[in-house]
Scaffold this motif. Structure first.
Motif, mmCIF file in Angstrom:
data_model
loop_
_atom_site.group_PDB
_atom_site.id
_atom_site.type_symbol
_atom_site.label_atom_id
_atom_site.label_comp_id
_atom_site.label_asym_id
_atom_site.label_seq_id
_atom_site.Cartn_x
_atom_site.Cartn_y
_atom_site.Cartn_z
ATOM 1 N N GLY A 1 -13.497 -1.844 0.076
ATOM 2 C CA GLY A 1 -13.789 -3.176 0.268
ATOM 3 C C GLY A 1 -13.337 -4.230 -1.191
ATOM 4 N N GLU A 2 -12.480 -3.639 -2.003
ATOM 5 C CA GLU A 2 -11.595 -3.912 -2.818
ATOM 6 C C GLU A 2 -12.457 -4.917 -3.677
ATOM 7 O OE1 GLU A 2 -7.238 -4.779 -0.586
ATOM 8 O OE2 GLU A 2 -8.962 -5.651 0.516
ATOM 9 N N GLN A 3 -13.077 -3.884 -4.434
ATOM 10 C CA GLN A 3 -14.048 -4.951 -5.128
ATOM 11 C C GLN A 3 -13.893 -4.713 -6.584
ATOM 12 O OE1 GLN A 3 -16.337 -7.010 -4.483
ATOM 13 N NE2 GLN A 3 -14.750 -7.241 -1.935
ATOM 14 N N GLN A 4 -13.023 -3.592 -6.803
ATOM 15 C CA GLN A 4 -12.763 -2.877 -8.338
ATOM 16 C C GLN A 4 -11.286 -3.122 -8.427
ATOM 17 O OE1 GLN A 4 -14.659 1.090 -8.602
ATOM 18 N NE2 GLN A 4 -16.409 0.838 -6.881
ATOM 19 N N ASN A 5 -10.540 -3.857 -9.037
ATOM 20 C CA ASN A 5 -9.819 -4.283 -9.947
ATOM 21 C C ASN A 5 -9.170 -3.261 -11.034
ATOM 22 O OD1 ASN A 5 -6.715 -4.668 -10.434
ATOM 23 N ND2 ASN A 5 -7.668 -7.182 -11.226
ATOM 24 N N GLN A 6 -7.694 -2.169 -10.695
ATOM 25 C CA GLN A 6 -8.256 -1.116 -11.658
ATOM 26 C C GLN A 6 -6.505 -1.583 -12.254
ATOM 27 O OE1 GLN A 6 -9.082 2.758 -10.825
ATOM 28 N NE2 GLN A 6 -9.869 2.000 -8.870
ATOM 29 N N ALA A 7 -6.041 -2.863 -12.127
ATOM 30 C CA ALA A 7 -4.308 -2.940 -13.071
ATOM 31 C C ALA A 7 -4.576 -2.849 -14.297
ATOM 32 C CB ALA A 7 -4.085 -4.921 -12.240
ATOM 33 N N LYS A 8 -5.958 -3.300 -14.629
ATOM 34 C CA LYS A 8 -5.729 -3.184 -16.789
ATOM 35 C C LYS A 8 -5.549 -1.997 -16.962
ATOM 36 C CE LYS A 8 -7.070 -7.189 -17.088
ATOM 37 N NZ LYS A 8 -9.286 -8.502 -17.985
ATOM 38 N N LEU B 1 -1.812 -5.530 -4.779
ATOM 39 C CA LEU B 1 -1.267 -7.335 -4.966
ATOM 40 C C LEU B 1 -1.184 -7.795 -5.655
ATOM 41 C CD1 LEU B 1 -4.575 -7.895 -2.305
ATOM 42 C CD2 LEU B 1 -2.358 -7.365 -2.059
ATOM 43 N N MET B 2 -0.460 -8.996 -5.938
ATOM 44 C CA MET B 2 0.031 -9.681 -6.769
ATOM 45 C C MET B 2 0.152 -11.144 -6.165
ATOM 46 S SD MET B 2 1.575 -7.972 -8.835
ATOM 47 C CE MET B 2 1.481 -9.182 -10.029
ATOM 48 N N LYS B 3 -1.408 -11.763 -7.078
ATOM 49 C CA LYS B 3 -2.073 -12.936 -6.837
ATOM 50 C C LYS B 3 -1.411 -13.431 -7.787
ATOM 51 C CE LYS B 3 -4.598 -11.663 -2.881
ATOM 52 N NZ LYS B 3 -4.089 -12.312 -1.479
ATOM 53 N N LYS B 4 -0.525 -15.279 -7.798
ATOM 54 C CA LYS B 4 -0.327 -15.440 -8.490
ATOM 55 C C LYS B 4 -0.364 -15.409 -9.608
ATOM 56 C CE LYS B 4 -4.101 -19.967 -6.642
ATOM 57 N NZ LYS B 4 -4.986 -20.512 -6.693
ATOM 58 N N GLY B 5 0.921 -14.343 -9.758
ATOM 59 C CA GLY B 5 0.974 -13.542 -11.434
ATOM 60 C C GLY B 5 0.387 -12.369 -11.119
ATOM 61 N N LYS B 6 -0.629 -12.489 -10.746
ATOM 62 C CA LYS B 6 -1.634 -11.709 -11.378
ATOM 63 C C LYS B 6 -1.786 -10.526 -10.694
ATOM 64 C CE LYS B 6 -4.482 -14.803 -14.481
ATOM 65 N NZ LYS B 6 -5.799 -15.330 -14.380
ATOM 66 N N GLU C 1 -3.298 -7.346 -8.797
ATOM 67 C CA GLU C 1 -4.888 -6.705 -8.020
ATOM 68 C C GLU C 1 -4.208 -5.231 -7.604
ATOM 69 O OE1 GLU C 1 -7.564 -8.667 -6.162
ATOM 70 O OE2 GLU C 1 -7.253 -11.267 -6.952
ATOM 71 N N LEU C 2 -4.983 -3.840 -8.359
ATOM 72 C CA LEU C 2 -4.634 -2.760 -8.134
ATOM 73 C C LEU C 2 -6.410 -1.885 -7.408
ATOM 74 C CD1 LEU C 2 -3.001 -0.509 -7.943
ATOM 75 C CD2 LEU C 2 -3.776 0.070 -9.855
ATOM 76 N N PHE C 3 -6.186 -1.878 -6.048
ATOM 77 C CA PHE C 3 -7.304 -0.840 -5.859
ATOM 78 C C PHE C 3 -7.024 0.404 -4.719
ATOM 79 C CE2 PHE C 3 -7.644 -5.775 -4.783
ATOM 80 C CZ PHE C 3 -8.421 -5.719 -5.528
ATOM 81 N N ASN C 4 -7.805 1.253 -4.476
ATOM 82 C CA ASN C 4 -7.775 2.871 -4.483
ATOM 83 C C ASN C 4 -8.606 2.570 -3.194
ATOM 84 O OD1 ASN C 4 -8.674 5.661 -3.928
ATOM 85 N ND2 ASN C 4 -7.505 6.521 -5.943
ATOM 86 N N LEU C 5 -7.842 2.032 -2.129
ATOM 87 C CA LEU C 5 -8.894 1.882 -0.855
ATOM 88 C C LEU C 5 -9.369 3.695 -0.644
ATOM 89 C CD1 LEU C 5 -5.228 0.018 1.197
ATOM 90 C CD2 LEU C 5 -7.942 -0.231 0.108
ATOM 91 N N ARG D 1 1.065 -1.408 -0.277
ATOM 92 C CA ARG D 1 -0.037 0.252 -0.115
ATOM 93 C C ARG D 1 0.714 1.141 -0.240
ATOM 94 N NH1 ARG D 1 -4.853 2.122 4.228
ATOM 95 N NH2 ARG D 1 -4.617 4.075 3.174
ATOM 96 N N GLN D 2 0.555 2.424 -1.114
ATOM 97 C CA GLN D 2 1.140 3.462 -0.797
ATOM 98 C C GLN D 2 0.279 5.030 -1.431
ATOM 99 O OE1 GLN D 2 3.582 5.380 -4.587
ATOM 100 N NE2 GLN D 2 5.195 4.024 -3.458
ATOM 101 N N GLY D 3 0.271 4.877 -0.410
ATOM 102 C CA GLY D 3 -0.483 6.284 0.365
ATOM 103 C C GLY D 3 -2.172 5.579 -0.413
ATOM 104 N N ASP D 4 -3.664 6.168 -1.350
ATOM 105 C CA ASP D 4 -4.809 5.485 -0.950
ATOM 106 C C ASP D 4 -4.644 4.104 -1.896
ATOM 107 O OD1 ASP D 4 -5.580 6.948 0.563
ATOM 108 O OD2 ASP D 4 -6.158 8.251 -1.202
ATOM 109 N N TRP D 5 -3.552 3.810 -2.449
ATOM 110 C CA TRP D 5 -3.495 2.435 -3.606
ATOM 111 C C TRP D 5 -2.544 1.680 -3.012
ATOM 112 C CZ3 TRP D 5 -5.495 3.018 -7.767
ATOM 113 C CH2 TRP D 5 -5.838 4.415 -8.675
#
Length: 455
Positions: free
Chosen positions: A416-423, A400-405, A407-411, A393-397
């Protein structure tokens, strides 16, 4: 009396008075740590059904920390981090929890909060669940604590090798408390000796509090540090008869409300002894709730997941800090903070050198305690229950790296970490990934060994 000796006597007396005054000004510290309590499991953190008037009152008289993290989603690494101000990986304690058959633990040469404060003349006591090594070299009395009273590991572990554990229904256990307590061959220790086997877990939360009150009262004239890590609400759940609700659906609720009542006794003691203006009390949990156990586990709403995961529900925990006249009443902060920040913070508050066995990862968050909204810590690493680097976590962002994929969230917008913005944000992913690897590599170059004994 010869003038020289008279002058010497006056000088010594003045020095003694200065030392006494300095000690009187040193604040007391009480850290109360629950086990597997979720972010949502306090009234002041939004629980719709659990009543916690005493901890809620602490929040009204103190400060809530709403982005407060532990360094591991399971207990042994998390507790080691709290005590030393380090990510568990740095001190060789990242590899999941310790068991009764293990011959390892937190290295005795590590400098704990207790070691640091004891060197400043503090009375120190650990009362409760230890779980960073139950062999003699790793026990609290060899880690800076003057005394120890408690269960040396989790309350679902049995002496001496964890064999023959009860694996039946938790509801059945709750319905037959007096009989089921005998199924757990869990020890109670005083200093370095087992004094009760099996421990009566129905009364253990209250007995911890009794011992805590004895310690506070005995040391009211000198600075003290009390580490009070409760065994509950880790399963199996037990309460005394006067706190018992026969409906298994209310088991977890009953346990938390009992802990709250016992916290109230500690706070009342501090107030009655006139120590409230010179005492910090910190209440938090060692990791998120054990969701697997449903009505015997807590809730992390609105966070995602719970114990054992690097999602927010696994490592963001409720935290209330109380110190009337020092911590501004009725306030809260969403600045990032962690249990690994407690050692350097207490060092700052006592004027102690934060000298440890080596580098630490904690930062002094005393400005957050004292009222500033400025974030002292901007980054926090996430390691799995087995110590694998998984996020930052850095600031609001948060990445997570789950099985090589990725997952990016703006907390700030998506707690609730529902909107993955990695792409949509590959540059942000790349930046955070490089940063977390760099921070982890620094730790890799400075890892210190875990304590081990032959056997």
């Amino acid at each position: 009396m010869h003038p020289f000796f008279k002058s010497l006597l006056i000088t010594c007396h003045a020095a003694a008075l200065c030392l006494s005054a300095a000690r009187a000004e040193q604040p007391n510290f009480i850290i109360i740590l629950s086990d597997d309590q979720g972010y949502n499991d306090l009234g002041c953190f939004g629980s719709p059904n659990i009543k916690t008037p005493n901890i809620d009152q602490m929040a009204k008289e103190g400060r809530k920390f709403t982005s407060f993290y532990v360094p591991s989603p399971v207990c042994s690494p998390s507790r080691a981090g709290l005590l030393t101000g380090c990510y568990p990986k740095r001190i060789g304690m990242e590899k999941h929890v310790l068991f009764p058959k293990d011959n390892k633990g937190l290295h005795p040469e590590e400098v704990t909060i207790a070691d640091m404060l004891k060197a400043r003349g503090y009375a120190t006591a650990c009362i409760g669940k230890w779980h960073v090594g139950h062999r003699k070299p790793f026990l609290p009395t060899n880690q800076g604590f003057d005394s120890y009273y408690g269960i040396p590991y989790s309350n679902d572990m049995v002496h001496p090798d964890n064999k023959g554990k009860y694996r039946g229904s938790q509801d059945k256990l709750w319905l037959n408390q007096d009989e089921m307590v005998k199924l757990w061959n869990t020890p109670l220790m005083q200093d370095e000796e087992i004094i009760e086997l099996p421990v009566n877990q129905r009364t253990i939360t209250r007995r911890y509090t009794d011992k805590a009150i004895e310690f506070i009262t005995a040391n009211k004239e000198k600075p003290f540090f009390l580490y009070l890590p409760h065994s509950m609400p880790h399963i199996p759940l037990f309460v005394p008869e006067d706190a018992y609700d026969p409906d298994p659906k209310n088991a977890y609720k009953a346990v938390i409300e009992h802990i709250d009542a016992e916290v109230g006794r500690v706070v009342d003691t501090v107030k009655q002894l006139g120590l409230s203006e010179n005492t910090y009390i910190i209440y938090t949990s060692d990791n998120g709730p054990w969701l697997w156990f449903k009505n015997h586990g807590g809730k992390a709403d609105p966070l995602r997941e719970g114990k054992g995961t690097t999602y927010e529900g696994g490592q963001r925990v409720p935290c209330v800090m109380w110190a009337p006249g020092r911590i501004p009443a009725g306030t809260e902060t969403d600045a990032i903070a962690s249990t690994i920040d407690l050692l350097p913070t207490l060092a700052q508050l006592t004027g102690s050198p934060a000298k440890t066995r080596g580098e630490i990862d904690g930062t002094d968050i005393s400005p957050l305690l004292l009222g500033t909204e400025k974030s002292v810590r901007d980054e926090f690493l996430f390691y799995t229950s087995n110590g694998k680097l998984e996020g930052l976590r850095q600031g609001d962002w948060k990445l997570l790296m789950k099985k090589g994929k990725a997952e990016l969230f703006n907390l700030a917008k998506d707690i609730g970490e529902q909107q993955n913005q990695a792409k949509e944000m590959p540059e942000k992913v790349s930046h955070l990934l490089n940063r977390m690897r760099k921070l982890d590599e620094q730790i890799n170059h400075q890892i210190r060994p875990q304590g081990k004994i032959a056997g």
